[in-house]
Design a protein around this motif. Structure first.
Motif, mmCIF file in Angstrom:
data_model
loop_
_atom_site.group_PDB
_atom_site.id
_atom_site.type_symbol
_atom_site.label_atom_id
_atom_site.label_comp_id
_atom_site.label_asym_id
_atom_site.label_seq_id
_atom_site.Cartn_x
_atom_site.Cartn_y
_atom_site.Cartn_z
ATOM 1 N N UNK A 83 0.822 -1.220 0.000
ATOM 2 C CA UNK A 83 0.000 0.000 0.000
ATOM 3 C C UNK A 83 0.854 1.268 0.000
ATOM 4 N N UNK A 84 2.031 1.186 -0.615
ATOM 5 C CA UNK A 84 2.889 2.361 -0.728
ATOM 6 C C UNK A 84 3.389 2.487 -2.159
ATOM 7 N N UNK A 165 1.393 -4.995 17.801
ATOM 8 C CA UNK A 165 2.562 -4.260 17.318
ATOM 9 C C UNK A 165 2.150 -3.269 16.245
ATOM 10 N N UNK A 166 1.426 -2.223 16.638
ATOM 11 C CA UNK A 166 0.925 -1.265 15.657
ATOM 12 C C UNK A 166 2.057 -0.525 14.952
ATOM 13 N N UNK A 173 6.643 6.329 1.360
ATOM 14 C CA UNK A 173 6.297 7.644 1.890
ATOM 15 C C UNK A 173 4.951 7.673 2.587
ATOM 16 N N UNK A 174 4.069 6.738 2.254
ATOM 17 C CA UNK A 174 2.741 6.721 2.846
ATOM 18 C C UNK A 174 2.831 6.412 4.336
ATOM 19 N N UNK A 175 2.000 7.071 5.119
ATOM 20 C CA UNK A 175 1.976 6.845 6.557
ATOM 21 C C UNK A 175 1.240 5.544 6.865
ATOM 22 N N UNK A 176 1.402 5.082 8.088
ATOM 23 C CA UNK A 176 0.673 3.893 8.512
ATOM 24 C C UNK A 176 1.581 2.726 8.802
ATOM 25 N N UNK A 177 1.301 2.042 9.903
ATOM 26 C CA UNK A 177 2.046 0.851 10.271
ATOM 27 C C UNK A 177 1.455 -0.360 9.547
ATOM 28 N N UNK A 178 1.943 -1.535 9.899
ATOM 29 C CA UNK A 178 1.590 -2.745 9.143
ATOM 30 C C UNK A 178 0.085 -2.977 9.097
ATOM 31 N N UNK A 179 -0.596 -2.840 10.231
ATOM 32 C CA UNK A 179 -2.020 -3.161 10.240
ATOM 33 C C UNK A 179 -2.805 -2.237 9.315
ATOM 34 N N UNK A 183 -4.780 -3.499 6.058
ATOM 35 C CA UNK A 183 -6.216 -3.223 5.940
ATOM 36 C C UNK A 183 -6.505 -2.562 4.594
ATOM 37 N N UNK A 184 -5.674 -1.622 4.199
ATOM 38 C CA UNK A 184 -5.858 -1.019 2.878
ATOM 39 C C UNK A 184 -5.724 -2.058 1.777
#
Length: 283
Positions: A83-84, A165-166, A173-179, A183-184
């Protein structure tokens, strides 16, 4: 997708699905022969699937893998780029930290091309709108594996790890951890299915400066629906700013704007943006 496309969420609709249910869906896999297995057997089956790709399927596609461990490391790094729009150089560097003998760029491009032919990689291409001036847009695809369960397995993340483990490090460059990224990816897999049924194309949008980004664009017959994905049950004004920017630029060309959430209620905000839990998303 018709000329009157809009989500029917003027009155609230609800589901009982919560975040742990979505996490279970991420790791369960969409492969019919794997999905209903017990947890340990499912993990082993996913490992076996990946091993078969590396050891047999690549060769059957005419690409002999001289260093299977290097390909597995590249796949793990690719999973971290889920998702990046991480560059392939970034992915390669992550796969070869401390390794002086890195695979060449042509080798990794060959990995990408053959794995895409095998439907293991399922990237979402950058949107090139026709007839709208949105400034300088990025050209890099958004990376996704064919099944978010494969990405989770490559990163050795099970249900409990994803919930606890969020902050698991990801690439791009996209924000967001693994979960959030997985999800995306789950939303994207669903949207691919619905878009194909509607004879539509799925894209993503990101300008070159990274100031504006829309997770998913569905386009068919000159009608456009834009989607943002949010790993949250609630939606703030900040969450819809890119959708509102896009609507300000293309006007009536935007049939609808939607935020996909992990919440339990679907409704339409005062600004017209639809808020829809993933469990209620469908044709």
């Amino acid at each position: 997708m018709t000329s009157s496309t809009r989500f029917s969420v003027h009155s609230r609709q609800s589901v009982s699905t919560a975040l742990p249910d979505y996490v279970r869906e991420i790791v369960s896999s969409g492969f019919p022969g794997i999905r209903d297995l017990p947890d340990r057997a499912r993990r082993l089956a996913l490992d076996g699937y990946l091993t078969r790709i590396v050891d047999r399927d690549m060769a059957e596609q005419g690409h002999r893998v001289r260093a299977p461990a290097a390909l597995r490391a590249w796949l793990r790094a690719y999973a971290q780029a889920t998702a990046s729009t991480a560059s392939y150089t970034t992915i390669l560097d992550a796969a070869t930290v401390g390794d002086a003998d890195k695979p060449s760029r042509p080798t990794t491009i060959a990995y990408r091309d053959v794995l895409t032919q095998l439907w293991l990689l399922d990237p979402v291409e950058a949107w090139r709108p026709f007839g709208f001036n949105l400034g300088r847009l990025g050209k890099v695809p958004k990376h996704h594996l064919a099944d978010p369960a494969l990405a989770a397995r490559l990163m050795d993340l099970d249900e409990s790890a994803l919930l606890e483990l969020r902050g698991h490090a990801m690439l791009g460059a996209q924000s967001g951890a693994a979960l959030g990224r997985l999800f995306e990816s789950l939303v994207t897999l669903s949207m691919q299915t619905y878009a194909q049924a509607a004879e539509a194309r799925l894209w993503h949008l990101r300008d070159q400066a990274g100031l504006h980004e829309v997770d998913l664009i569905v386009e068919a017959r000159n009608r456009i629906v834009a989607f943002e994905v949010k790993l949250s049950a609630s939606v703030s004004d900040a969450d819809v700013k890119h959708l509102l920017w896009l609507r300000s630029r293309i006007g009536d060309g935007l049939a609808d704007a939607v935020i996909i959430t992990t919440g339990q209620s679907a409704y339409r905000r005062a600004d017209g943006v639809a808020v829809v839990p993933l469990a209620l998303l469908g044709p």
